[in-house]
Design an enzyme around this catalytic site. Structure first.
Site, mmCIF file in Angstrom:
data_model
loop_
_atom_site.group_PDB
_atom_site.id
_atom_site.type_symbol
_atom_site.label_atom_id
_atom_site.label_comp_id
_atom_site.label_asym_id
_atom_site.label_seq_id
_atom_site.Cartn_x
_atom_site.Cartn_y
_atom_site.Cartn_z
ATOM 1 N N HIS A 324 51.164 31.217 46.376
ATOM 2 C CA HIS A 324 51.130 32.196 45.288
ATOM 3 C C HIS A 324 49.704 32.301 44.720
ATOM 4 O O HIS A 324 49.163 33.394 44.576
ATOM 5 C CB HIS A 324 52.117 31.775 44.194
ATOM 6 C CG HIS A 324 52.168 32.691 43.001
ATOM 7 N ND1 HIS A 324 53.199 33.559 42.767
ATOM 8 C CD2 HIS A 324 51.300 32.871 41.976
ATOM 9 C CE1 HIS A 324 52.969 34.238 41.658
ATOM 10 N NE2 HIS A 324 51.811 33.835 41.138
ATOM 11 N N GLU A 325 49.111 31.162 44.435
ATOM 12 C CA GLU A 325 47.771 31.177 43.815
ATOM 13 C C GLU A 325 46.714 31.661 44.810
ATOM 14 O O GLU A 325 45.785 32.364 44.430
ATOM 15 C CB GLU A 325 47.411 29.795 43.261
ATOM 16 C CG GLU A 325 48.394 29.221 42.228
ATOM 17 C CD GLU A 325 48.735 30.153 41.076
ATOM 18 O OE1 GLU A 325 47.942 31.065 40.793
ATOM 19 O OE2 GLU A 325 49.818 29.992 40.478
HETATM 20 ZN ZN LIG Z 1 50.657 34.422 39.500
#
Ligand SMILES: [Zn+2]
Length: 863
Positions: A324-325
């Protein structure tokens, strides 16, 4: 024609800049920054003081002639000196005055002479800062006795707490960061290290390379004595920076691989190269999750440490967060937001990509990953049906409203579901081509959703109905709160089906919204198919669906619920075992949701619960035995002597089946259902098999009751809710005072709007302390009323109505509403009206239950 209409609807996107000028909290666009040199000077010993000094030199470009420069500087900054010079000539420009505004956090600088259009100036501000202790802005934290580190958390609007800047995502600029500190500390920032100079013997100056153009909220630095491990992956140096402790050799192995896999996967997917030659990943204990600072990502340390004892569960959690990051390095960082209104673009894509990457990286854990995906979507549908929901693209402006906009269910999970739905409808390759085009067009810049829609349309136009435009389709999902229910009616014996759409709504907001709905269906023989688009111009369409038992949206690609005619439900029940687990879970969840919503689905629901008794897939069990499904039913009948024993009996039978089926099931994907079975077992006091578990559940109490822990969690409501679900609340709150203390602790120390979500989850859980909770809650909330955002409070007050069924509690709630000072008379009468509606809906449901109870074996037989 419709295309034109769509463009008109989208005009507000195009006029963003004009909107900005007219509003209170937005910076004017008369000047904008192109480059910053930021210098921060720290004490030699970090723990000795919270103060630091700094200087920022901003190269600004004048968009139109003005004698006013406006930027952000929060109250904790002391502005010491301001110098303005024309860049080319070096001539100084006299500063007439400066003004600070508390509410908007503006620093206004008035100049003696007009600044010329298109000319560049250099604005140098010297300032003193006070480091925060609440984990926002530039803050100081003690990680071991006497040992401190200082780090930044700027998203969304906290860079202004660390240095004066144009703190809006649209104002991208390049940054040269320099930090002076004690020589024993190491410093990391977004870009690569350029040089270290010794200063005064025990100090040093650390300078970093220039960053690409980026938003202020992505600037980051950390000054610490943390451990560091760096590895090279195809020329990219990935670093793991964590507090010095007992980390073993190899603990980061997994996170290294997951990070590189994500970077590589995203480069391939987007067609863009990650712009730095390094990517540092910092671990901080008790952090709320992850923060995507460009080139310097922050994580909760646990996400980076996946050692040899870790199981698939831990691995999936870790990869999901890392991916996600890393996805943000492209979605959000490379192509930025024009404004927070479109937060879903970066969060939705990061969540969507993280699901894709996790499934590719851990193919062996695909069941677990699919389950998680299903559950995220499930949470989003549920939240999106209530009064606290809002559209994915939602104009927000004040700092409080921007904070509230980060609701996981909408801007993360609903957005990711809608993106996935569009991908499934347009096809993976077409969708990817559109996304690549969108990123290529605005890399290092910003783009609103409209740009994405246009890019997608370029590649998808040939496959859409004549009158349809991707912009209009996507727009119908992004700008309307809520979601549709598609009703499927068989026409005769042919393959023709009549579909109708309406908004799924409880008792309020049942307006005439319509969506452009992609109709997915599947049948046993033919697999997944696409039947076409259901236009938002109409309530009803006829479609052809092939196959023996075509079920709509069974794979769960569409962000909508489906109901069937009686013949349809009968066919589903008859063919139940031919469906897969996800489809069965989805049908149970939909049937319950429709039942609460005047859906007359209790008949099929009863049959599904009967079929559940031999169900070996965990997901249908999770769907049926949730707080929003059977838990809610049990909650509803509580204290009603004619019905409670019957629903209790049903729950008992199912719990015993669940224990029998899953108690010794060691499959990792069964962990959730095993836990759920134990919670039900405890709730209903059935068996005494919980050896060894009670203690763990009781230990959680100490944490839940600790004010420190509440503060440390910051706004991680999800984590807290999970703890509450797993703790032995009956023991935690064995005395009424314990409960009061918990509630005080929660409301005082969990200082963010998410506290209301925790309260709602607690109401929904129907745990033994629920009655007590309802009774204490109103007094506590009364004291809090003025500190909650008005819109939030309004939604919350409506939502609470869903969870109180007992006449006595409803009475308490009515008294509470009458006492509240912060709501208008209109709001008060609406709430009373909604309570009346809820009361009559609950009565209807109970009546329906009473009528059918005798005829159903599950409701009458005991085991
Ligand atoms: Zn995020």
């Amino acid at each position: 024609m419709i295309y034109v209409q769509a463009l008109l609807l989208l005009v507000p996107f195009l006029l963003n800049k004009t909107v900005a000028n007219a509003t209170k909290y937005r910076l004017p666009d008369s000047t904008f920054p192109s480059h910053y040199v930021l210098r921060i000077e720290m004490n030699t010993d970090l723990g000795s003081s919270d103060n630091y000094t700094g200087q920022v030199t901003i190269t600004i470009v004048v968009h139109y002639p003005t004698d006013l420069i406006v930027l952000h500087a929060a109250e904790n900054l002391e502005i010491k000196q301001i110098i303005l010079q024309a860049l080319e000539s070096g001539e100084s420009v006299e500063v007439r005055s400066k003004e600070r505004e508390t509410e908007t956090q503006f620093l206004k600088i008035y100049t003696e002479q007009m600044l010329n259009q298109s000319e560049q100036y250099q604005l140098t501000i010297s300032f003193g800062g006070h480091m925060q202790r609440n984990r926002t802005g530039f803050f100081l934290e003690e990680y071991q006795k006497g040992e401190f580190y200082a780090v930044t958390v700027f998203e969304p609007i906290y860079a202004r707490k660390a240095f004066p800047c144009y703190d809006e995502p649209m104002f991208k600029a390049t940054f040269d960061v320099e930090v002076e500190c004690g020589k024993d500390y190491s410093v990391h920032s977004n870009a690569e290290l350029m040089e270290i100079q010794a200063v005064d013997g025990d100090r040093k100056l650390v300078r970093f390379e220039r960053t690409p153009p980026m938003a202020s909220y992505l600037v980051a630095f950390i000054i610490s004595k943390f451990d560091e491990e760096v590895r090279d992956f195809d020329g990219l140096k990935i670093g793991m920076i964590t507090p010095p402790n007992d980390q073993q050799e190899g603990d980061f192995e997994f996170a290294f691989r997951a990070t590189w896999f994500s970077v590589d996967g995203l480069q391939n997917y987007t067609g863009q190269k990650y712009p730095f030659s390094k990517l540092d990943q910092v671990g901080i204990d008790y952090f709320f999750g992850g923060l995507e600072n460009w080139g310097l990502i922050l994580y909760i340390t646990d996400a980076l440490v996946v050692n040899s004892q870790a199981d698939d569960w831990d691995k999936v959690e870790s990869v999901r967060l890392i991916a996600h990051e890393v996805a943000h390095q492209f979605f959000g960082n490379l192509v930025g937001l024009t404004w927070w209104e479109h937060l879903w673009l970066k969060e939705g894509f990061a969540t969507f990509m993280s699901f894709k990457l996790t499934r590719e990286f851990l193919p062996e854990a695909w069941i677990l990953i699919n389950h998680q995906n299903f559950i995220d979507r499930w949470d989003a549908l549920h939240f999106d049906a209530g009064p606290m929901t809002y559209p994915m693209s939602n104009y927000v402006e004040s700092p409080e409203a921007i904070g509230v906009h980060y609701t996981a269910e909408i801007v993360y999970n609903k957005a990711a579901s809608v993106i996935r739905m569009m991908e499934a409808a347009l096809g993976e390759e077409v969708f990817k081509a559109g996304v690549q085009d969108y990123i290529a067009n605005d890399r290092f810049g910003t783009a609103d959703p409209y740009k994405l829609y246009l890019s997608l349309h370029r590649f998808a136009e040939h496959m859409l109905p004549l009158e349809a435009h991707v912009a209009e389709i996507f727009h119908s999902w992004a700008t309307q709160a809520g979601h549709p229910v598609v009703h499927v009616e068989m026409i005769g014996e042919s393959n023709y089906y009549r579909l109708t759409q309406r908004k799924y709504c409880d008792t309020w907001n049942c307006n005439g919204s319509r969506w452009w709905i992609p109709i997915f269906y599947s049948s046993y023989e033919l697999g997944e198919r696409f039947a076409g688009w259901f236009s938002d111009a109409t309530d009803a369409i006829t479609v052809v669906m092939d196959g023996d038992l075509p079920l709509v949206n069974n794979g769960g690609y569409g962000f909508y619920r489906v109901s069937y005619c009686q013949r349809g439900w009968e066919a589903i029940i008859k063919n139940w075992n031919r469906l897969d687990g996800i489809a069965r879970a989805k049908l149970i969840d939909d049937a319950f949701a429709l039942f609460w919503n005047h859906g007359n689905t209790f008949g099929p629901l009863k049959a599904m619960l009967q079929l559940l008794r031999t169900e070996s897939d965990p997901l249908p069990w999770l769907a049926a035995m949730g707080d929003r499904t059977l838990g809610k039913l049990l909650h509803m009948v509580k204290g009603r002597s004619e019905l409670e024993p019957i629903v209790q009996q049903l729950a008992r039978n199912l719990t015993l089946d669940m224990l029998k089926l899953f108690r010794n099931d060691t499959r990792i994907e069964s962990r959730r259902v095993r836990q759920r079975a134990l919670v039900w077992d405890e709730r209903l006091k059935l068996t005494n098999v919980r050896v060894g578990r009670t203690e763990i559940r009781f230990e959680l109490c100490a944490q839940i009751m600790s004010p420190d822990f509440m503060v440390k969690l910051r706004c991680n409501a999800k984590f807290l809710i999970e703890m509450l679900q797993n703790a032995d609340l009956e023991k935690c709150f064995s005395e009424p005072e314990d409960f009061d203390e918990f509630l005080d602790n929660l409301l005082e120390n969990f200082e963010c709007p998410e506290v209301l979500n925790v309260v709602l989850a607690e109401l929904e859980m129907n745990n033994p302390a629920s009655d007590q909770f309802v009774e204490s809650l109103f007094d506590k909330l009364y004291n809090l009323q003025t500190s909650i955002d008005a819109d939030q409070l309004d939604g919350f007050l409506k939502e609470v109505i869903h969870y109180i069924y007992k006449p006595h509690h409803q009475q308490l709630y009515r008294q509470f509403i009458d006492r509240l000072k912060v709501i208008s008379e209109d709001q008060r009468s609406t709430l009373h009206h909604l309570l009346d509606l809820q009361q009559s809906r609950v009565d209807d449901i109970l009546k329906e239950l009473a009528e059918i109870r005798v005829s159903h074996p599950m409701l009458t037989n005991s085991q």
